[in-house]
Each structure stands twice: as structure tokens, then as C-alpha cells.
Design an enzyme around this catalytic site. Structure first.
Site, PDB file in Angstrom:
ATOM      1  N   GLU A 108      -0.822  -7.790 109.729  1.00 13.70           N
ATOM      2  CA  GLU A 108      -0.688  -6.580 110.555  1.00 13.70           C
ATOM      3  C   GLU A 108      -0.185  -6.936 111.967  1.00 13.70           C
ATOM      4  O   GLU A 108       0.712  -6.288 112.504  1.00 13.70           O
ATOM      5  CB  GLU A 108      -2.037  -5.859 110.631  1.00 13.70           C
ATOM      6  CG  GLU A 108      -1.993  -4.622 111.490  1.00 13.70           C
ATOM      7  CD  GLU A 108      -2.782  -3.457 110.914  1.00 13.70           C
ATOM      8  OE1 GLU A 108      -3.276  -3.557 109.789  1.00 13.70           O
ATOM      9  OE2 GLU A 108      -2.881  -2.436 111.616  1.00 13.70           O
ATOM     10  N   ASP A 132     -11.060  -3.889 111.004  1.00 11.40           N
ATOM     11  CA  ASP A 132     -10.782  -3.114 109.797  1.00 11.40           C
ATOM     12  C   ASP A 132     -10.706  -3.996 108.557  1.00 11.40           C
ATOM     13  O   ASP A 132     -11.273  -3.668 107.507  1.00 11.40           O
ATOM     14  CB  ASP A 132      -9.464  -2.345 109.973  1.00 11.40           C
ATOM     15  CG  ASP A 132      -9.500  -1.452 111.202  1.00 11.40           C
ATOM     16  OD1 ASP A 132     -10.610  -1.222 111.713  1.00 11.40           O
ATOM     17  OD2 ASP A 132      -8.428  -1.019 111.648  1.00 11.40           O
TER      18      ASP A 132
HETATM   19  C1  GLA Z   1      -7.859   0.094 115.146  1.00  7.26           C
HETATM   20  C2  GLA Z   1      -7.704  -1.406 115.049  1.00  7.26           C
HETATM   21  C3  GLA Z   1      -9.048  -2.103 115.149  1.00  7.26           C
HETATM   22  C4  GLA Z   1      -9.824  -1.634 116.372  1.00  7.26           C
HETATM   23  C5  GLA Z   1      -9.842  -0.100 116.419  1.00  7.26           C
HETATM   24  C6  GLA Z   1     -10.458   0.398 117.691  1.00  7.26           C
HETATM   25  O1  GLA Z   1      -8.544   0.576 114.040  1.00  7.26           O
HETATM   26  O2  GLA Z   1      -7.100  -1.765 113.823  1.00  7.26           O
HETATM   27  O3  GLA Z   1      -8.865  -3.489 115.183  1.00  7.26           O
HETATM   28  O4  GLA Z   1      -9.292  -2.176 117.535  1.00  7.26           O
HETATM   29  O5  GLA Z   1      -8.541   0.436 116.318  1.00  7.26           O
HETATM   30  O6  GLA Z   1     -11.775   0.074 117.738  1.00  7.26           O
END
Ligand code: GLA
Length: 781
Positions: free
Chosen positions: A162, A174
Site C-alpha cells: 500500500e 488496517d
Molecule cells: C487509514 C490508514 C491507517 C490509519 C487510519 C487512521 O485507515 O490506513 O493506517 O492511519 O487511516 O487512523
């Protein structure tokens, strides 16, 4: 909706042929606490959702990944594993391509593979569908190749895909949640050490609700990167490697820039909230307190970090005002979802939906948020396996079914006595493990399949043709002048025989009665079969009965349609004879002319329809035959006409039976004549049981996808003698579009037309539906 695993497995078959080597499911995530803390080396507390992305995959020769996705119909991505470079792909395929690239960069030999994806995570809802896509791919590729990569490393590889391949500078939250979470737990991640621990998270007594605000969240937009840069600058100015190193919110006051100060204040306070919530969960602390922290985090994200959006603010306010314990936006922000901790779920949903409606915003979507297991290899589940089997088997025997259909079509028979059709059905069932009975007063066939212990389900197909001379020019057109399968009953018979064959080699949890019925077209063959005992044939009565009917127009081929309640009309016949006194046409006053009186009756019947019946419980009366007299200068003794009366409720039907003869008699009397009106009840309303109609709709959706399951808005004014069965057994009658390719369903010749054509393509679908309805319904007990 079909499960993502089922959708992926099915897409795999249609894209690549054959079966996938396996199906891997990676969930999306929600986040209980800790937003924009992960890339600051802080703490996060996400959990995996029940919704996810499935990858049905198989190794393939060569150095290519070939990808297709149920969410992107028609698009197939081909990826050369040897030429991968960041920035090379855009769109959904960049994520799986990035995973292949990151695996190779980590020194793993990625195999060529075919992968089909299915998903039930709404995209753009801030629920991490992109991480789910990466993790499903990562797991599928490594397990296909037999590579042993531990989960934290896999999460790091997926994140690298990513960050460095797709170009989104996200943190590790995530991918970790998707790969490491456990059912009934939230995952506490220390994003500095990457240590994780499972925190028991069983929201018994309260509910977690995801509110997709439908404002699309796009992480690739620059604001996320800007926030990250601001945090890094703040840390530098404060002289720490990252904001994680601050443990006292007061320290952020040293920042002179008000924006940086607010950003840092959010990160430091959110880190503390994560630890607080984890502590509360571990000590079975109060949900109200957790809720309060959620709302506090939202205020911090809204005012200090400035990543909220109007729909999220309104959803949070409305949810809290309606009694939610707390709510906050989740994910990166600028669109996506809100997580609410609620007691009275329905109240919160209504309040949020109402607040959106008042602002004329797209209605929000409410999704359950059950803390679920992380990514894993999955089986398809009993019903999905069964559905795949049923569809495959029906397709495999479709040419046999078509052959039987053509043979029946070529030699149509009308009414209750159909010896040739009966012989063809018996030949088709020959050798199957069925108990067979034939009718006494009609050439019916009742076949009983006894599987394991369980209830009885009845499937019905009608067998008779119509008095029509075929003009289709089909190679298998009727060779019998004046008889044609113009209503598609030849398809029903062949499909039902196909279902009997299919179910004969399946594991059937009960008994199936196959009802092959003559005389549907006006002969009430179903009633006669009931009188001859079809409903008791298996020893005990069916718990459900299903009938199918093809249509040569209106519905596109392969679309099924049903509805709860009235599905087809009741059809009754009115026969009127007006008795006058004949005479010379030049002196009508010396005769009693029945013709104008009968004409008055015809128009009075239309007035009766509009003045005596509720417009929402409609009635149709059509006088289709009118006979009187022999010459222009002779007044006849008598006039006669016949009408059909259609109605959709017992109330209307009995009112018709009472009012029509009275009106006819009164009009005749008014003119000094007499008349008889015979109201003969023929077929009752075909009433689908609400639960069975819903079940049929779900079964169609499970077999063929929701887009092929139409819920008919209105009943059909045609009639059916399957109504006699449905008077005694709950069940459903389903229509199936069989319009041939290249014809417009709206203008194609209708059923009963000499030109009506029904496409063989409907045969396998109808067979599969019959079989699947029986299997699923029997399994319900
Ligand atoms: C997105 C990113 C995560 C995190 C959130 C905010 O989901 O992928 O890594 O930074 O935003 O908490």
C-alpha cells in the site's frame, strides 16, 4: 447477498473454468480507538469485521497473475510478475499487484495464479476494503505456494504494498487488524514495537453499529499525507522521534503553531484513550465510560485533527442524542463511516436516518460490527457448496432437459388426457430411485423421492398445451395442427424431470413429491390431482409447495419474479342468457328485444367494476363472447354472452358472485325481460405465503445473485390452478423470464400467442431452482 466466498468461488468458475484450489477471506476492520496514531508509533485498538474480501485462487503455469473481481464486472487484470514496478497500476488491481511486488521484494518466490475476488465490505466506507484486498491476496499467494510467512510479517508486506506500490502512506493498523484479529477481541497494537495483544471485547448487552455515511473516503487524496507530515514536523519541533514519546498532553503546549499544536494534542490524547479503553475492557469496566471516550475522540478528530466531515458529525450527534453511549468517525477521515456504541439500536438508526433525510443526504447504511476472526482459509459452507453443486449439475444435464422439452413440444396434447406426454415423463424418470404413481381420471405422474428423515416438499410442473396452431417455425415446432405448447408447460415438465434426476443423486434431507400435472389450461387438473391424493402421496403432507412458470415476455431471460400474497388472479366465468320475445325488426315494440338489454348489461358490468369495488383491490370483467340473432331484420328470442371475471381477494370474489347475477336480473326486469346469470367459480387467487415467497427470493439470490431475483410489485391478472395447492399448503409460485436472445421482453410475443418462443437457456436455471428450493426448504425442517 451471496457471501464473498461464494461470490468469489462462482466468479472463479465463470472467469477461469474449473474450481479454485482454495478460498481465502480477509476481513475489513473497524477501529474502537486510536485514529492517526499508528504512523506516530502510538497505540491503536481495531477489530476485524464480519464483512470481508474473499480470494478464490489457483496456481497457474507461467509468470502472470490474472485477476477478476465481482465488484468490477467484466474487468480482468493481467499482471506480469517479472515486470512489476511501483506506480505501474491504478485502480483495484494495484493492491494485489502491490502484494506480489512486496512479497518478491521480501525475497519470496511468488507463483503465477488466477484469482477471483468477492466482497461484502462496502468500498469507500472507511472500513479498509483495500487492506482486506491486500491481505486476502497475500494469504492466497503464500498458501498456494506453500510459503511459511508469519502473520506480522505478512501484515508488514501488505502495508508495504500500500505504501510503496500504490503510494498511500498509511500506518500498520488496517493490515494488522485484518490478519491478526480474533473473534470476540479487539487487537491492541503498539505501533512502535509492533507488539500486539488480544483484548477481550464482547459487547454483550450493547451493540456496535457501523454507520456508513456514504460520503466516500478516498485515502489517496492528499490530506492524509499532509496530516502525517504535520505530525512528523510537530515531533521534530518538540525534539522527540515521534509523537508517541509524549505522554502528557500538556507538553504539546510548547508548540507555537496552533495547527501543529492541535494535531499533536489529538495524537497524544488519542493514545491515552486507547490505553484507557483497553484497560476498561480488561477490567470489565463500564460501557458508558467507553462510549464517552468514543465521543470525546470524535470531538478531538473533528476540532483538533480536522479530519471529520459533515455527515459524520451529524451522525455522531444524532446517535448520541438518540441514546447511543458514544459514537465517533473511524479511519482516515474525510468520508467513510462512524462507529456507534448503542443500547437501543433501532432508535439510533431511525434518528440518524431521519437526520440525513432532513438534509436530503443519501440515506446512510447500517452495518453490524461484530468483532470477528482475522484472515483465514474458508470452506464455502453447506448451502454454498450445495448451490454450486446444484447449478453445476443442472448445467451438466441441460442438453437432456432440452431434448425432453423438444420432444414434448413437438407432440403437444391438450386437457386432462395426455398419454404421450405422460409416457415421455415416465421414460425420463425411468431408473431413478422414485416411487411413481399415475393418475386415475387424468394422465398425471406423481413421483416421490425419499431421502433422509425430514419433512415433505412438493414441486409442481404442468404438462398440457393449448388449442393454438404454432407459427414459430422452430425446428422442434408442433407437428399437431391446432395444438401448441404456447404457454411453456413443456419447459416446466422438462425442468421438473431434470430436478428429479438431479435430486435423485443428491443428499436430500427429507422427501420430495414431484407433481406432473395435466389440464392446467382451464381443466383444473391440480384440483383433480388433489382429489386423487397428491398432497398425501408421501404419507405426510408437504410443509411447502413450489410452482414455476416461464414467460416469453416482460422478464429478461433468467430473471425470476415473485411476491408475497396475491401472485395471480382468481378467474371465474360469467354466462348470461337474456330471454326476450322475437319478432319483426321493423316493429320492435311488439317484440321484447334481448339485444339492447344484453348490451346494457355489458356496459353496466363495467360500471359495477368501478362503482362497487375498491380501486386498491381491483377487479377485471371482460366480455369475450357475445352471441345473438341471425339476420338484420329479425329480433331474436335470446341473447347470450360470456365474460371472465378476475379478482385478487376472497372479498371481491364473493362480492362478484353476489352482485353480478343481481345486476343482470335487475336490468332484465327493468325492461320486462328475464335473464339468467351463472357465476361459475374456476380458479381461486394464487396466494403466495409471505415467508415462502421471501424464502424463494433468497434462494434465487443465493443461486443466481440478487440481481436475478425480482420482487414483483403487482400480481398478474392471469390465473393458475396451482392456486388449489396453495390453498392447502404454504408455498410460492415463481415466474421465470425465458425470452429468447435478441428479442425485447417488452414487445416479444406473449404466452398463448402462436408466435411465442421460450428460450432453452431458462431450462437449467429452472431445474436448479426447483432442486435448490427443495434442498434448502427440507434442510429448514
Ligand atoms: C487509514 C490508514 C491507517 C490509519 C487510519 C487512521 O485507515 O490506513 O493506517 O492511519 O487511516 O487512523
Amino acid at each position: 447477498m451471496r457471501s464473498p466466498a461464494g461470490a468469489a468461488a462462482e466468479l472463479f468458475r465463470s472467469c477461469f473454468g474449473g474450481t479454485a484450489d482454495g478460498v481465502w477471506l480477509a476481513p475489513g476492520r473497524a477501529n474502537l480507538m486510536g485514529e492517526h496514531t499508528d504512523y506516530n508509533e502510538g497505540f491503536v485498538l481495531p477489530f476485524a469485521l464480519g464483512q470481508g474480501i474473499a480470494a478464490a485462487a489457483a496456481a497457474r503455469a507461467g509468470r502472470r497473475l490474472v485477476l477478476c473481481s465481482a465488484q468490477e464486472p467484466g474487468s480482468v487484470a493481467e499482471i506480469d510478475l517479472d515486470g512489476l514496478a511501483p506506480g505501474q497500476f491504478t485502480g483495484w488491481a494495484a493492491y494485489p499487484a502491490g502484494v506480489a511486488w512486496a512479497l518478491a521484494a521480501a525475497g519470496y518466490q511468488v507463483p503465477g495464479a488466477s484469482i477471483a475476488f468477492g466482497s461484502d465490505v462496502p468500498a469507500g466506507a472507511g472500513l479498509s476494503s483495500s487492506a482486506a484486498l491486500e491481505c486476502a491476496t497475500a494469504l492466497a499467494l503464500t498458501e498456494l505456494a506453500g510459503l511459511a510467512v508469519d502473520r506480522p510479517e505478512l501484515a508488514a508486506i501488505a502495508r508495504r504494498a500500500e505504501n510503496d506500490f500504490v503510494g498511500v502512506p498509511s500506518g500498520i493498523m488496517d493490515q494488522s487488524a485484518s490478519l491478526l484479529a480474533r473473534r470476540g477481541h479487539a487487537l491492541l497494537i503498539d505501533c512502535r514495537s509492533l507488539e500486539t495483544s488480544q483484548v477481550p471485547f464482547d459487547p454483550a448487552g450493547v451493540r456496535l453499529l457501523v454507520i456508513n455515511t456514504r460520503a466516500r473516503h478516498e485515502l489517496t487524496a492528499g490530506e492524509y499525507g499532509r496530516r502525517r507530515a504535520e505530525c512528523e514536523l510537530a515531533a521534530r519541533l518538540l525534539g522527540v522521534p515521534s509523537l508517541r514519546y509524549l505522554t502528557d498532553v500538556g507538553e504539546t503546549g510548547r508548540l507555537t503553531d496552533p495547527v501543529l499544536r492541535r494535531r499533536a494534542r489529538h495524537v497524544v490524547s488519542d493514545d491515552q484513550r486507547v490505553l484507557e479503553v483497553a484497560g476498561l475492557l480488561r477490567s470489565a469496566g463500564s460501557w458508558a465510560e467507553i462510549g464517552r471516550l468514543l465521543t470525546q475522540a470524535h470531538v478531538s478528530l473533528r476540532d483538533d485533527f480536522e479530519v471529520s466531515w459533515p455527515e459524520a458529525d451529524v451522525a455522531v450527534d444524532a446517535a448520541v442524542a438518540a441514546g447511543a453511549l458514544g459514537a465517533r468517525m473511524i479511519g482516515g477521515g474525510f468520508g467513510g463511516s462512524v462507529l456507534a456504541l448503542t443500547g437501543a439500536d433501532a432508535q439510533v438508526q431511525a434518528a440518524v436516518a431521519g437526520a440525513f433525510a432532513r438534509r436530503s443526504w443519501t440515506a446512510p447504511e447500517f452495518l453490524p460490527a461484530d468483532p470477528s476472526d482475522g484472515a483465514r482459509r474458508v470452506g464455502l459452507g453447506f448451502f454454498e457448496e450445495a448451490a454450486v453443486y446444484v447449478r453445476d449439475e443442472a448445467a451438466r444435464i441441460s442438453s437432456e432437459i432440452a431434448e425432453l422439452r423438444h420432444a414434448i413440444h413437438r407432440e403437444p396434447e391438450i386437457g386432462l388426457d395426455l398419454p404421450k406426454t405422460q409416457a415421455k415423463v415416465l421414460a425420463a424418470l425411468d431408473g431413478l430411485p422414485l416411487e411413481i404413481r399415475t393418475g386415475r381420471g387424468l394422465s398425471s405422474v406423481t413421483a416421490i423421492l425419499r431421502g433422509g428423515p425430514g419433512p415433505v416438499v412438493l414441486l409442481r410442473g404442468d404438462m398440457d398445451a393449448l388449442p393454438v396452431t404454432e407459427e414459430t417455425g422452430l425446428p422442434y415446432a408442433s407437428v399437431v395442427p391446432g395444438a401448441m405448447h404456447a404457454c411453456g408447460h413443456d419447459l416446466h415438465t422438462a425442468m421438473l424431470a431434470g430436478a428429479a434426476r438431479l435430486l435423485s443423486s443428491a443428499d436430500v434431507p427429507g422427501t420430495v413429491v414431484f407433481m406432473f400435472q395435466p389440464g392446467e389450461e382451464g381443466y383444473a387438473g391440480a384440483r383433480q390431482m388433489i382429489n386423487e391424493g397428491v398432497l398425501e402421496a408421501a404419507g405426510s403432507r408437504p410443509v411447502a409447495a413450489y410452482g414455476l412458470h416461464v414467460t416469453s415476455q416482460r422478464l429478461p431471460c433468467g430473471t425470476f419474479s415473485t411476491r408475497p400474497g396475491a401472485m395471480l388472479a382468481a378467474a371465474d366465468q360469467i354466462t348470461v342468457t337474456v330471454h326476450g320475445r322475437g319478432g319483426h325488426a321493423s316493429v320492435p315494440h311488439q317484440a321484447a328485444d334481448p339485444i339492447p338489454v344484453a348490451c346494457e348489461m355489458v356496459t353496466a358490468l363495467q360500471t359495477l367494476v368501478t362503482r362497487k369495488f375498491d380501486v386498491f383491490d381491483p377487479v377485471v370483467i371482460t366480455v369475450g363472447s357475445f352471441h345473438a340473432g341471425t339476420a338484420d331484420n329479425v329480433i331474436p328470442d335470446e341473447a347470450r354472452f360470456w365474460a371472465t371475471a378476475r379478482s385478487f381477494s376472497e372479498a371481491s370474489r364473493s362480492a362478484l358472485a353476489e352482485l353480478v347475477p343481481r345486476l343482470i336480473g335487475d336490468i332484465a326486469r327493468g325492461h320486462g325481460l328475464t335473464a339468467e346469470a351463472i357465476y361459475a367459480t374456476e380458479y381461486p387467487v394464487t396466494v403466495n405465503d409471505a415467508a415462502e415467497a421471501a424464502f424463494a427470493g433468497e434462494t434465487i439470490a443465493a443461486l443466481f445473485g440478487a440481481e436475478r431475483a425480482e420482487r414483483a410489485e403487482f400480481p398478474i391478472t392471469g390465473a393458475e390452478d396451482f392456486s388449489f395447492v396453495l390453498e392447502q399448503v404454504p408455498g410460492a409460485f415463481v415466474m421465470l423470464g425465458a425470452c429468447p436472445p435478441g428479442t425485447d421482453p417488452l414487445t416479444a410475443p406473449t404466452n398463448h400467442s402462436a408466435h411465442a418462443v421460450f428460450d432453452d437457456a431458462a431450462l437449467a436455471d429452472g431445474t436448479a431452482l426447483y432442486a435448490e428450493l427443495a434442498l434448502r426448504r427440507l434442510a429448514q425442517g
